[in-house]
Design an enzyme around this catalytic site. Sequence first.
Site, PDB file in Angstrom:
ATOM      1  N   ARG A  43       9.053   4.963  38.706  1.00 55.25           N
ATOM      2  CA  ARG A  43       9.316   4.925  37.262  1.00 55.25           C
ATOM      3  C   ARG A  43       8.856   3.624  36.642  1.00 55.25           C
ATOM      4  O   ARG A  43       8.421   3.564  35.500  1.00 55.25           O
ATOM      5  CB  ARG A  43      10.832   5.114  37.013  1.00 55.25           C
ATOM      6  CG  ARG A  43      11.355   6.488  37.330  1.00 55.25           C
ATOM      7  CD  ARG A  43      12.859   6.474  37.538  1.00 55.25           C
ATOM      8  NE  ARG A  43      13.581   6.119  36.297  1.00 55.25           N
ATOM      9  CZ  ARG A  43      14.865   5.762  36.265  1.00 55.25           C
ATOM     10  NH1 ARG A  43      15.553   5.664  37.396  1.00 55.25           N
ATOM     11  NH2 ARG A  43      15.448   5.488  35.113  1.00 55.25           N
ATOM     12  N   GLU A  62       1.136   0.657  10.323  1.00 54.67           N
ATOM     13  CA  GLU A  62      -0.309   0.451  10.513  1.00 54.67           C
ATOM     14  C   GLU A  62      -0.985   1.748  10.924  1.00 54.67           C
ATOM     15  O   GLU A  62      -2.063   1.735  11.510  1.00 54.67           O
ATOM     16  CB  GLU A  62      -0.571  -0.659  11.523  1.00 54.67           C
ATOM     17  CG  GLU A  62      -1.741  -1.534  11.105  1.00 54.67           C
ATOM     18  CD  GLU A  62      -1.542  -2.093   9.697  1.00 54.67           C
ATOM     19  OE1 GLU A  62      -0.661  -2.926   9.513  1.00 54.67           O
ATOM     20  OE2 GLU A  62      -2.263  -1.660   8.784  1.00 54.67           O
ATOM     21  N   GLY A 122       6.600  -5.164   3.897  1.00 50.84           N
ATOM     22  CA  GLY A 122       7.456  -6.194   4.476  1.00 50.84           C
ATOM     23  C   GLY A 122       7.495  -7.434   3.586  1.00 50.84           C
ATOM     24  O   GLY A 122       6.462  -7.921   3.164  1.00 50.84           O
ATOM     25  N   GLN A 137       0.834  -1.212   0.000  1.00 53.43           N
ATOM     26  CA  GLN A 137       0.000   0.000   0.000  1.00 53.43           C
ATOM     27  C   GLN A 137       0.859   1.248   0.000  1.00 53.43           C
ATOM     28  O   GLN A 137       0.814   2.068  -0.888  1.00 53.43           O
ATOM     29  CB  GLN A 137      -0.954  -0.035   1.186  1.00 53.43           C
ATOM     30  CG  GLN A 137      -1.824   1.191   1.366  1.00 53.43           C
ATOM     31  CD  GLN A 137      -2.775   1.059   2.526  1.00 53.43           C
ATOM     32  OE1 GLN A 137      -3.688   0.230   2.519  1.00 53.43           O
ATOM     33  NE2 GLN A 137      -2.551   1.836   3.565  1.00 53.43           N
ATOM     34  N   THR A 138       1.727   1.406   0.981  1.00 53.65           N
ATOM     35  CA  THR A 138       2.543   2.617   1.129  1.00 53.65           C
ATOM     36  C   THR A 138       3.473   2.834  -0.062  1.00 53.65           C
ATOM     37  O   THR A 138       3.979   1.872  -0.641  1.00 53.65           O
ATOM     38  CB  THR A 138       3.376   2.521   2.422  1.00 53.65           C
ATOM     39  OG1 THR A 138       2.474   2.348   3.526  1.00 53.65           O
ATOM     40  CG2 THR A 138       4.195   3.760   2.668  1.00 53.65           C
ATOM     41  N   GLY A 153      23.793   0.827  33.205  1.00 50.36           N
ATOM     42  CA  GLY A 153      24.655   0.571  32.052  1.00 50.36           C
ATOM     43  C   GLY A 153      24.332  -0.738  31.372  1.00 50.36           C
ATOM     44  O   GLY A 153      24.308  -0.831  30.144  1.00 50.36           O
TER      45      GLY A 153
END
Length: 624
Positions: free
Chosen positions: A313, A404, A157, A117-118, A381
Amino acid sequence: MKVAWAGSRHAVEVADRMACLVASDPVFRKDTRTMLSRKELFKDTLKKAAHAWKRTVELHLTEEEANLLRLYIDQPGYVDLHWVMFVPAIKGQGTEEQQKKWLTMAYKFQIIGTYAQTELGHGSNVQGLETTATFDPSTDEFIMHSPTLTSSKWWPGGLGKTSTHAVVYARLITEGKDYGIHGFIMQLRSLDDHSPLPGITIGDIGGKFGSGAYNSMDNGVMRLDHVRIPRDQMLMRLAQVTREGKYVHSDVPKQLLYGTMVYVRQTIVADASRALSRAVCIAVRYGAIRKQFGSKAGGPETQVLNYKTQQSRLFPFLASAYAFRFVGQWLKWLYTDVTQKLESKDFSTLPEAHACTAGLKSVTTSATADAIEECQKLCGGHGYLNSSGLPELFAVNLPACTYEGDNVVLLLQVARFLMKTVSQVASGKQPVGTTAYMGNIQHLMQCKSVVNTVEDWLNPAAIKEVFEARALRMAVNCAQNISKAPSQEEGFSELSPDLVEAAVAHVQLIIVTKFIEKLQEDILGHGVKEQLQKLCGIYALHLIHNERLGKLYAQVRPNAVALVDAFDYTDHYLGSALGRYDGDVYSALYKEAWKDPLNETVVPDGYQEHLRPLLKQQLKLSRL
Ligand SMILES: CC(C)(COP(=O)(O)OP(=O)(O)OC[C@H]1O[C@@H](n2cnc3c(N)ncnc32)[C@H](O)[C@@H]1OP(=O)(O)O)[C@@H](O)C(=O)NCCC(=O)NCCSC(=O)CCCCCCCCCCCCCCC(=O)O
Ligand SMILES: Cc1cc2nc3c(=O)[nH]c(=O)nc-3n(C[C@H](O)[C@H](O)[C@H](O)COP(=O)(O)OP(=O)(O)OC[C@H]3O[C@@H](n4cnc5c(N)ncnc54)[C@H](O)[C@@H]3O)c2cc1C
């Protein structure tokens, strides 16, 4: 907790079986993936896909088992587009006859398909696509052509080196008139020697972000030079072209052309919850192992997971993983329900399905990408090492914010749906489904805070009402400001940043609501519901920055490792020295380091040519 996460005992059993099948097969090893060149990685992906097919046939795996096998192999490749987009596109837009012909070959892997499509010049704007499909009545064929450089198909893809066929989206032109974008099945490569067919220039678009990651996928470029295909290769469920070249539109909404994207967006929500849970599993397990500071007079140092900053967090991501999992289970039900209604020509819930799939795909993938990146930082790290599994997890899942449907473009679609609903409410129509709360506009626009005491913040009904009032007020505020603009279109464009925020608030309300509804079900396991209630509180309250969170984090901390163990991931699938089930992190990190090709020789390549002369020269200079 495993059953709550997986959805059923059966789901746990099948997932365990497939995960162990993959983990125990040396062909599916992935610990050296980030050390391979692009060509080696691509070839490794072909090998794994072929072996997966062989095992699927040998073991007579069901579709559910085969999908899980592909998932646990955890290496994006052409098979994803074949099963996730090429087959659904034919199912959704092909006639019975076309489905019978093409799906028979696709299910047997006699052909390999992608979804083209793209284009180089257009992705979000589907109606702007330039590839043409011009009907030639003299030969009963469509002439497929790329009229400009920007019309080159770009990104699909598998297109680069693997796909033999594609559903190609192009402007249908017949009798001199352009009828807009339609889908066409095209053969791209010979089934004898895999060479591109005449008139087709095709290749890979080049390397992508991250080592390993999505570089296993051959996203392709394709240019068409007047390639002829039979008329019956136009997907004709939504519209037809007669032998004479007459365009006939079926009595279905033209938006069904976008049906494959709606289907994939709902699957991406499940992908996001899984990817987020993998990152959280690694960060929580490592946080329980890692100790830094805090020792008093030679005592043990402190687990970093005990630090309040680490919890503030990380625990919202733990809660989000469960929240996205549950809303993804509901979205799968919604999509199935809409699809069944479509079979009986009931299109009433199509707008709701579009808004929900677009909105949830957008919100969950953006949150997941941000969370995986933060989980990398939460591991210090070592989170930056490929052997932590986090860089690849981030690189594979970051593009979900774009593919998408770009997440902002999709949120603007949700905003359009919300503005329509607000105006319908104003004209007295009672909204239903996920916008039903907008019918309560009088109460919600005036309601004083329904949460007065600290305990109220843990009352699901109160939290739901807070989120309903938040979403409604943002939507109504946008609608009022748009109405002041010279035109609806100008107002929408001017207000688009606020509209995106209003769309996010609406989607977050859906996620909170589905989490609360999940908790009203029977949930197996002692204490499981209580833990999920705390996670629901954390998910909701972290979105509105509530001070109750600290207490909830402290209550979740003792069960944090158990909550991530419930995801039930093998060390192979997790692919992380930091997230190992046995916690033997440091020896795993040390062992993984020596696998790097750089360590194949003690003295590195390049020493003789580039390092030795430099050192010798500097040494000589220093003696002058
Ligand atoms: C919707 C658009 C943005 C605009 O479309 P239009 O211009 O045609 O429409 P309008 O905006 O004018 O709206 C008109 C009208 O239609 C309604 N509408 C629009 N869309 C839909 C729809 N889909 N369904 C129903 N209705 C719809 C709209 O609401 C309006 O209605 P009203 O008039 O009533 O208001 C459109 O252009 C668009 O969709 N653009 C986006 C393009 C897009 O999404 N492209 C995708 C291409 S395919 C792709 O990207 C594939 C990617 C690969 C995906 C598979 C990945 C699998 C690999 C796995 C990777 C590993 C992950 C592992 C994770 C883990 O598990 O760990
Ligand atoms: C890994 C990967 C795999 C892919 N696989 C496939 C595939 O198999 N098949 C396929 O067909 N495609 C595929 N794609 C393409 C993908 O679908 C598109 O990239 C996606 O739809 C976004 O479109 P775009 O690239 O044109 O972005 P654009 O729309 O050009 O986005 C650029 C910026 O413009 C903004 N923007 C665009 N329009 C508006 C608007 N109206 N209002 C406000 N802001 C706007 C966006 O928010 C974004 O910030 C893939 C892409 C990736 C990254």
